[in-house]
Design an enzyme around this catalytic site. Structure first.
Site, short mmCIF file in Angstrom:
data_model
loop_
_atom_site.label_atom_id
_atom_site.label_comp_id
_atom_site.label_asym_id
_atom_site.label_seq_id
_atom_site.Cartn_x
_atom_site.Cartn_y
_atom_site.Cartn_z
N ALA A 68 47.08 3.29 -6.71
CA ALA A 68 45.86 3.67 -7.43
C ALA A 68 44.67 3.37 -6.51
O ALA A 68 44.79 2.58 -5.57
CB ALA A 68 45.75 2.90 -8.73
N GLY A 112 50.89 2.38 -7.54
CA GLY A 112 50.94 3.63 -8.30
C GLY A 112 51.65 4.74 -7.55
O GLY A 112 52.19 5.67 -8.18
N GLU A 115 55.22 4.21 -8.29
CA GLU A 115 55.40 4.56 -9.71
C GLU A 115 55.41 6.07 -9.92
O GLU A 115 56.18 6.60 -10.71
CB GLU A 115 54.30 3.88 -10.54
CG GLU A 115 54.43 2.36 -10.54
CD GLU A 115 53.23 1.67 -11.16
OE1 GLU A 115 52.09 1.97 -10.76
OE2 GLU A 115 53.44 0.84 -12.06
N GLU A 135 50.77 -4.85 -6.37
CA GLU A 135 49.65 -5.12 -7.27
C GLU A 135 49.32 -6.61 -7.37
O GLU A 135 48.15 -7.00 -7.46
CB GLU A 135 49.95 -4.58 -8.68
CG GLU A 135 49.87 -3.06 -8.79
CD GLU A 135 51.17 -2.34 -8.46
OE1 GLU A 135 52.09 -2.96 -7.88
OE2 GLU A 135 51.27 -1.14 -8.80
C1 HXC Z 1 41.83 2.86 -2.01
C2 HXC Z 1 42.93 2.80 -0.01
C3 HXC Z 1 44.12 2.41 -0.65
C4 HXC Z 1 44.11 2.27 -2.05
C5 HXC Z 1 44.48 2.54 1.47
N1 HXC Z 1 43.20 2.87 1.29
N2 HXC Z 1 45.07 2.25 0.31
N3 HXC Z 1 41.80 3.02 -0.70
N4 HXC Z 1 42.94 2.50 -2.69
N5 HXC Z 1 45.20 1.94 -2.76
C6 HXC Z 1 42.22 3.24 2.31
C7 HXC Z 1 41.79 2.04 3.12
O1 HXC Z 1 40.81 1.33 2.42
C8 HXC Z 1 41.26 2.69 4.36
O2 HXC Z 1 39.98 3.23 4.10
C9 HXC Z 1 42.20 3.87 4.54
O3 HXC Z 1 42.80 4.11 3.26
C10 HXC Z 1 43.31 3.58 5.54
O4 HXC Z 1 43.96 2.40 5.12
P1 HXC Z 1 44.19 1.15 6.09
O5 HXC Z 1 44.36 -0.04 5.24
O6 HXC Z 1 43.14 1.10 7.15
O7 HXC Z 1 45.57 1.56 6.79
P2 HXC Z 1 46.69 0.61 7.38
O8 HXC Z 1 46.07 -0.53 8.11
O9 HXC Z 1 47.63 1.51 8.10
O10 HXC Z 1 47.44 -0.01 6.11
C11 HXC Z 1 48.14 0.82 5.22
C12 HXC Z 1 48.47 0.06 3.91
C13 HXC Z 1 47.15 -0.52 3.34
C14 HXC Z 1 49.46 -1.07 4.18
C15 HXC Z 1 49.11 1.06 2.96
O11 HXC Z 1 46.18 0.55 3.27
C16 HXC Z 1 47.30 -1.10 1.96
O12 HXC Z 1 47.79 -2.20 1.81
N6 HXC Z 1 46.80 -0.39 0.94
C17 HXC Z 1 46.74 -0.87 -0.42
C18 HXC Z 1 48.11 -0.88 -1.02
C19 HXC Z 1 48.06 -1.41 -2.45
O13 HXC Z 1 47.73 -2.56 -2.71
N7 HXC Z 1 48.42 -0.55 -3.41
C20 HXC Z 1 48.46 -0.91 -4.81
C21 HXC Z 1 47.17 -0.52 -5.44
S1 HXC Z 1 47.10 -1.09 -7.09
P3 HXC Z 1 38.70 2.84 5.04
O14 HXC Z 1 37.58 3.52 4.32
O15 HXC Z 1 38.65 1.38 5.07
O16 HXC Z 1 39.07 3.46 6.35
C22 HXC Z 1 47.93 0.04 -7.96
C23 HXC Z 1 47.95 -0.21 -9.42
C24 HXC Z 1 48.68 0.87 -10.12
O17 HXC Z 1 48.45 0.99 -7.48
C25 HXC Z 1 48.58 0.67 -11.57
C26 HXC Z 1 48.84 1.94 -12.32
C27 HXC Z 1 47.80 2.96 -12.10
#
Ligand code: HXC
Length: 261
Positions: A68, A112, A115, A135
């Site tokens: 998400a 997400g 999911e 998460e």
């Molecule tokens: C918003 C995101 C994002 C996310 C990545 N980006 N994931 N933006 N929401 N979930 C953005 C980063 O901020 C960054 O933007 C760009 O995408 C590239 O990501 P990087 O982190 O620079 O890439 P990298 O170093 O290769 O790392 C990849 C990654 C990391 C390991 C996937 O991005 C990451 O950990 N992302 C979050 C994963 C996460 O926690 N997902 C769960 C979300 S909660 P900028 O602008 O900085 O360049 C969830 C709840 C669901 O899903 C509940 C039901 C709806």
């Protein structure tokens, strides 16, 4: 023939297959409210399109979807998420979609994103795929089925470890655990997903829908009720022309010509 939105596009392929490509590369396909709304709208269109028999959902080489949209979510209040019924309203459209769906996952399928993949009927994974429910590392828990579908797919021990630590699984572990049906070299993922979808779309449409509905029932009910449900759907296939055609074609040693009725 192309259905384009801001955060995704839809490709139409021969043999009754549509591919929904999540396309928000600057955020690794993070599932913003706009993206999930567009996904719901695309699914509505494809459900109504009689030429489509199966749908593939995919992302980019780097990310199926990284979750998400954290930047969108971070300041939301309880009433923002409860009031809008966050997730149920848009994401769940995939779970009510009646035609078969395949998630073709390369790169990250996190939170997400994992999911969303699990809402599809099955997952084909590139050898680059990484699955996780991280998460907990950002102070929340899965909210689109991650504690429920993942547990049913891979069992309590692995699901619990993943949800409590946020660690990622690679494609090999995901296949061993039963999360994905097959692993493919990354460059073969989409062609093979399309081929698989074409194979499904070539079956009788109503029979494939009954088969999907029956397998999904296994996740909703007891074994005894599921068996009873399956038995009745099985009986109902004998009311279709395609059952007559399929069995006649076998006996006559020819290919069936299903007419989706
Ligand atoms: C918003 C995101 C994002 C996310 C990545 N980006 N994931 N933006 N929401 N979930 C953005 C980063 O901020 C960054 O933007 C760009 O995408 C590239 O990501 P990087 O982190 O620079 O890439 P990298 O170093 O290769 O790392 C990849 C990654 C990391 C390991 C996937 O991005 C990451 O950990 N992302 C979050 C994963 C996460 O926690 N997902 C769960 C979300 S909660 P900028 O602008 O900085 O360049 C969830 C709840 C669901 O899903 C509940 C039901 C709806």
């Amino acid at each position: 023939d192309n259905l384009s939105h801001e955060n995704l596009y839809v490709e139409f392929h021969d043999g009754g297959v549509a591919v929904i490509v999540l396309n928000r590369p600057k955020a690794l396909n993070a599932l913003s409210p706009d993206l999930t709304r567009e996904l719901g709208a695309a699914l509505d269109t494809l459900e109504a399109d009689d030429t489509i028999g199966a749908v593939v959902v995919t992302g980019s080489a780097k990310a199926f979807a990284a979750g998400a949209d954290i930047k969108a979510m971070k300041d939301w209040s309880y009433m923002d998420v409860y009031g809008a019924d966050f997730i149920t309203a848009t994401w769940e459209r995939l779970t009510t979609f009646r035609k078969p769906t395949i998630a073709a996952v390369a790169g990250y399928a996190l939170g997400g994103g994992c999911e969303l993949a699990m809402m599809c009927d099955f997952i084909l994974a590139a050898d680059t795929a990484r699955f996780g429910q991280p998460e907990i590392t950002i102070g929340t828990i899965p909210g689109a089925g991650g504690t429920q579908r993942l547990t049913r797919l891979i069992g309590k021990s692995k699901a619990m470890e993943m949800v409590l630590t946020g660690r990622m699984m690679d494609a090999a572990e995901a296949e061993r655990a039963g999360l994905v049906s097959r692993i493919l070299p990354a460059e073969e993922l989409l062609p093979e997903a399309i081929k698989t979808a074409q194979k499904i779309a070539g079956m009788s449409r109503p029979i494939a829908m009954l088969a999907k509905e029956s397998v999904n029932r296994a996740y909703e009910t007891t074994l005894a009720e599921g068996i009873r449900f399956e038995r009745r759907l099985f009986h109902s296939t004998f009311a279709t022309e395609d059952q007559k055609e399929g069995m006649a074609a076998f006996v006559e040693k020819r290919a069936p010509a299903f007419r989706n009725r």
